[in-house]
Design a protein around this motif. Structure first.
Motif, PDB file in Angstrom:
ATOM      1  N   THR A  18       3.559  13.425  -0.081  1.00  0.00           N
ATOM      2  CA  THR A  18       4.985  13.615   0.207  1.00  0.00           C
ATOM      3  C   THR A  18       5.638  12.408   0.856  1.00  0.00           C
ATOM      4  O   THR A  18       6.861  12.289   0.852  1.00  0.00           O
ATOM      5  N   SER A  19       4.852  11.489   1.411  1.00  0.00           N
ATOM      6  CA  SER A  19       5.424  10.350   2.126  1.00  0.00           C
ATOM      7  C   SER A  19       5.781   9.185   1.220  1.00  0.00           C
ATOM      8  O   SER A  19       6.393   8.219   1.673  1.00  0.00           O
ATOM      9  N   GLY A  20       5.378   9.247  -0.045  1.00  0.00           N
ATOM     10  CA  GLY A  20       5.605   8.130  -0.950  1.00  0.00           C
ATOM     11  C   GLY A  20       4.400   7.223  -1.083  1.00  0.00           C
ATOM     12  O   GLY A  20       4.393   6.282  -1.889  1.00  0.00           O
ATOM     13  N   GLU A  21       3.349   7.482  -0.305  1.00  0.00           N
ATOM     14  CA  GLU A  21       2.171   6.613  -0.331  1.00  0.00           C
ATOM     15  C   GLU A  21       1.408   6.711  -1.650  1.00  0.00           C
ATOM     16  O   GLU A  21       0.814   5.725  -2.101  1.00  0.00           O
ATOM     17  N   THR A  22       1.413   7.886  -2.264  1.00  0.00           N
ATOM     18  CA  THR A  22       0.713   8.037  -3.539  1.00  0.00           C
ATOM     19  C   THR A  22       1.284   7.108  -4.597  1.00  0.00           C
ATOM     20  O   THR A  22       0.541   6.460  -5.348  1.00  0.00           O
ATOM     21  N   ALA A  23       2.603   7.021  -4.658  1.00  0.00           N
ATOM     22  CA  ALA A  23       3.241   6.127  -5.627  1.00  0.00           C
ATOM     23  C   ALA A  23       2.867   4.677  -5.357  1.00  0.00           C
ATOM     24  O   ALA A  23       2.676   3.881  -6.291  1.00  0.00           O
ATOM     25  N   ILE A  24       2.757   4.313  -4.082  1.00  0.00           N
ATOM     26  CA  ILE A  24       2.365   2.947  -3.734  1.00  0.00           C
ATOM     27  C   ILE A  24       0.944   2.672  -4.216  1.00  0.00           C
ATOM     28  O   ILE A  24       0.652   1.605  -4.778  1.00  0.00           O
ATOM     29  N   ILE A  25       0.042   3.622  -4.000  1.00  0.00           N
ATOM     30  CA  ILE A  25      -1.333   3.472  -4.475  1.00  0.00           C
ATOM     31  C   ILE A  25      -1.355   3.285  -5.985  1.00  0.00           C
ATOM     32  O   ILE A  25      -2.033   2.394  -6.511  1.00  0.00           O
ATOM     33  N   GLN A  26      -0.607   4.117  -6.688  1.00  0.00           N
ATOM     34  CA  GLN A  26      -0.600   4.061  -8.152  1.00  0.00           C
ATOM     35  C   GLN A  26      -0.088   2.729  -8.677  1.00  0.00           C
ATOM     36  O   GLN A  26      -0.580   2.217  -9.686  1.00  0.00           O
ATOM     37  N   GLN A  27       0.896   2.166  -8.007  1.00  0.00           N
ATOM     38  CA  GLN A  27       1.569   0.994  -8.545  1.00  0.00           C
ATOM     39  C   GLN A  27       1.048  -0.336  -8.031  1.00  0.00           C
ATOM     40  O   GLN A  27       1.190  -1.357  -8.703  1.00  0.00           O
ATOM     41  N   LYS A 212      10.756  -0.602   3.082  1.00  0.00           N
ATOM     42  CA  LYS A 212      10.478   0.698   3.694  1.00  0.00           C
ATOM     43  C   LYS A 212      10.035   1.654   2.596  1.00  0.00           C
ATOM     44  O   LYS A 212      10.666   1.751   1.549  1.00  0.00           O
ATOM     45  N   ILE A 213       8.930   2.360   2.832  1.00  0.00           N
ATOM     46  CA  ILE A 213       8.410   3.303   1.849  1.00  0.00           C
ATOM     47  C   ILE A 213       9.110   4.646   2.018  1.00  0.00           C
ATOM     48  O   ILE A 213       9.067   5.253   3.086  1.00  0.00           O
ATOM     49  N   LEU A 214       9.746   5.110   0.954  1.00  0.00           N
ATOM     50  CA  LEU A 214      10.425   6.393   0.939  1.00  0.00           C
ATOM     51  C   LEU A 214       9.793   7.269  -0.138  1.00  0.00           C
ATOM     52  O   LEU A 214       9.161   6.754  -1.068  1.00  0.00           O
ATOM     53  N   PRO A 215       9.959   8.594  -0.055  1.00  0.00           N
ATOM     54  CA  PRO A 215       9.399   9.463  -1.098  1.00  0.00           C
ATOM     55  C   PRO A 215       9.895   9.107  -2.500  1.00  0.00           C
ATOM     56  O   PRO A 215       9.167   9.269  -3.481  1.00  0.00           O
ATOM     57  N   GLN A 216      11.122   8.578  -2.608  1.00  0.00           N
ATOM     58  CA  GLN A 216      11.700   8.269  -3.915  1.00  0.00           C
ATOM     59  C   GLN A 216      11.531   6.815  -4.323  1.00  0.00           C
ATOM     60  O   GLN A 216      11.964   6.425  -5.412  1.00  0.00           O
ATOM     61  N   GLY A 217      10.932   5.993  -3.494  1.00  0.00           N
ATOM     62  CA  GLY A 217      10.750   4.600  -3.879  1.00  0.00           C
ATOM     63  C   GLY A 217      10.694   3.683  -2.677  1.00  0.00           C
ATOM     64  O   GLY A 217      10.332   4.088  -1.571  1.00  0.00           O
ATOM     65  N   LEU A 218      11.064   2.416  -2.894  1.00  0.00           N
ATOM     66  CA  LEU A 218      11.051   1.409  -1.843  1.00  0.00           C
ATOM     67  C   LEU A 218      12.471   0.980  -1.516  1.00  0.00           C
ATOM     68  O   LEU A 218      13.310   0.839  -2.400  1.00  0.00           O
ATOM     69  N   GLU A 219      12.716   0.755  -0.227  1.00  0.00           N
ATOM     70  CA  GLU A 219      14.017   0.274   0.220  1.00  0.00           C
ATOM     71  C   GLU A 219      13.845  -1.121   0.800  1.00  0.00           C
ATOM     72  O   GLU A 219      13.101  -1.320   1.758  1.00  0.00           O
ATOM     73  N   ASP A 220      14.516  -2.086   0.204  1.00  0.00           N
ATOM     74  CA  ASP A 220      14.364  -3.472   0.612  1.00  0.00           C
ATOM     75  C   ASP A 220      14.929  -3.698   2.019  1.00  0.00           C
ATOM     76  O   ASP A 220      16.011  -3.234   2.349  1.00  0.00           O
ATOM     77  N   LYS A 221      14.162  -4.424   2.830  1.00  0.00           N
ATOM     78  CA  LYS A 221      14.605  -4.822   4.164  1.00  0.00           C
ATOM     79  C   LYS A 221      14.510  -6.344   4.253  1.00  0.00           C
ATOM     80  O   LYS A 221      13.578  -6.900   4.841  1.00  0.00           O
ATOM     81  N   PRO A 222      15.465  -7.066   3.646  1.00  0.00           N
ATOM     82  CA  PRO A 222      15.365  -8.526   3.584  1.00  0.00           C
ATOM     83  C   PRO A 222      15.453  -9.212   4.930  1.00  0.00           C
ATOM     84  O   PRO A 222      15.000 -10.343   5.088  1.00  0.00           O
ATOM     85  N   PHE A 223      16.059  -8.551   5.920  1.00  0.00           N
ATOM     86  CA  PHE A 223      16.101  -9.094   7.270  1.00  0.00           C
ATOM     87  C   PHE A 223      16.173  -7.928   8.248  1.00  0.00           C
ATOM     88  O   PHE A 223      16.517  -6.817   7.876  1.00  0.00           O
TER      89      PHE A 223
END
Length: 314
Positions: A18-27, A212-223
């Motif tokens: 549910t935290s979005g970590e599974t998608a990170i592992i997969q990709q 930032k890892i979100l359940p729906q994807g990644l949110e860019d934090k350029p600064f």
């Protein structure tokens, strides 16, 4: 300031799914990868990795003896597990082997830490911890001893000691030998007297981009912006320069989301013309990144240096 109540032995922000970590592992973890699970606890995150990949080299670190034994039992269930190295020690910034006091919360082992959770104890969420002494080492020394030349994915969940672990990997980071770093952030940083900005500044020093890892994807934090320092539990993904192209435009099945508030949250001081020009430049960079970041699919190829060292026979 709101402090969230701990959740037994799961990740502080929910399950891996549910935290979005599974998608990170997969990709971002592919066959042939060298993976470090720092703060492995009972092995839920690594089990997720092993359920999807058959040719990965995984190094796990769990300092609490009782929890380490449970970790070994759980990993033994993966009869097709590839190369696994389970270590009953903690990774820190220390260059030499040392023994340090560690605070073990029996009713919530995932919240055990080098930095005692006194506020959480005062709120009645946990009993006073058991003080145990655990062996420690840093990542640079560990990799040198085992001949590991590259870490493809470094996952860190160590309840406030995340920056210590990263300090202990300075040589690897300086040489660009770590591709992806997933680290947890939250109220444990208060106990450790560190900030998210400290981590951002340190990783930016080595050319990492942070999301930032979100359940729906990644949110860019350029600064880094001041409002990021909210001590709410989240995982972040730091991406090294060598593999940045795989995040910035080549993976059609991972959505990189950049909500409009990212553009709006830049503070503008209209009395300072030079500051205003800097803000305009940052705004332009954010908009350019928004146009670049789409969806992604390609697996990182060319991972090298597969080693077979066993600290535990599984």
């Amino acid at each position: 300031m709101k402090i969230e109540q701990p959740q037994s032995n799961q990740s502080s922000q929910g399950s891996v799914e549910t935290s979005g970590e599974t998608a990170i592992i997969q990709q971002f973890i592919s066959e042939g990868s060298v993976v470090f699970d720092v703060g492995a606890n009972v092995g839920d995150w690594t089990k997720e990795v092993l359920s999807r990949l058959t040719d990965v080299e995984v190094h796990l670190f769990e300092p609490i003896p009782q929890v380490y034994n449970t970790l070994l039992e759980n990993l033994a269930e993966n009869t097709n597990a590839p190369k696994i190295t389970a270590n009953n020690l903690a990774l820190t910034k220390n260059e030499n082997d040392e023994y340090k006091t560690f605070y073990y919360y029996e009713n919530a082992s995932a919240w055990s830490t080098f930095y005692r959770r006194e506020v959480v104890e005062q709120m009645g969420w946990h009993k006073a911890p058991n003080e145990i002494v655990v062996p420690t080492l840093n990542i640079d020394s560990y990799c040198e001893r085992l001949g590991i030349q590259r870490i493809n994915f470094l996952k860190i969940d160590v309840e406030g000691a995340e920056l210590d672990v990263l300090y202990g990997a300075r040589n690897l980071l300086r040489r660009g030998e770590v591709d992806y770093i997933q680290f947890e952030y939250g109220a444990t940083f208060i106990d450790a007297s560190i900030t998210l900005k400290d981590v951002f500044d340190y990783l930016h020093e080595f050319g990492f981009s942070i999301f930032k890892i979100l359940p729906q994807g990644l949110e860019d934090k350029p600064f880094f912006l001041e409002q990021h320092e909210n001590y709410g539990y989240n995982n972040f993904l730091a991406v090294g320069e060598r593999v940045h192209s795989f995040v910035s435009g080549n993976r059609p099945d991972v959505t990189i989301t950049i909500p409009s508030p990212v553009v709006k949250e830049i503070p503008i001081n209209r009395k300072d013309a030079s500051n205003l020009e800097k803000i305009k430049a940052e705004l332009a960079k954010s908009k350019a990144r928004l146009n670049q970041l789409t969806t992604h699919n390609q697996q990182v190829q060319g991972h090298e240096n597969k080693y077979q060292f066993y600290h535990a026979s599984l």
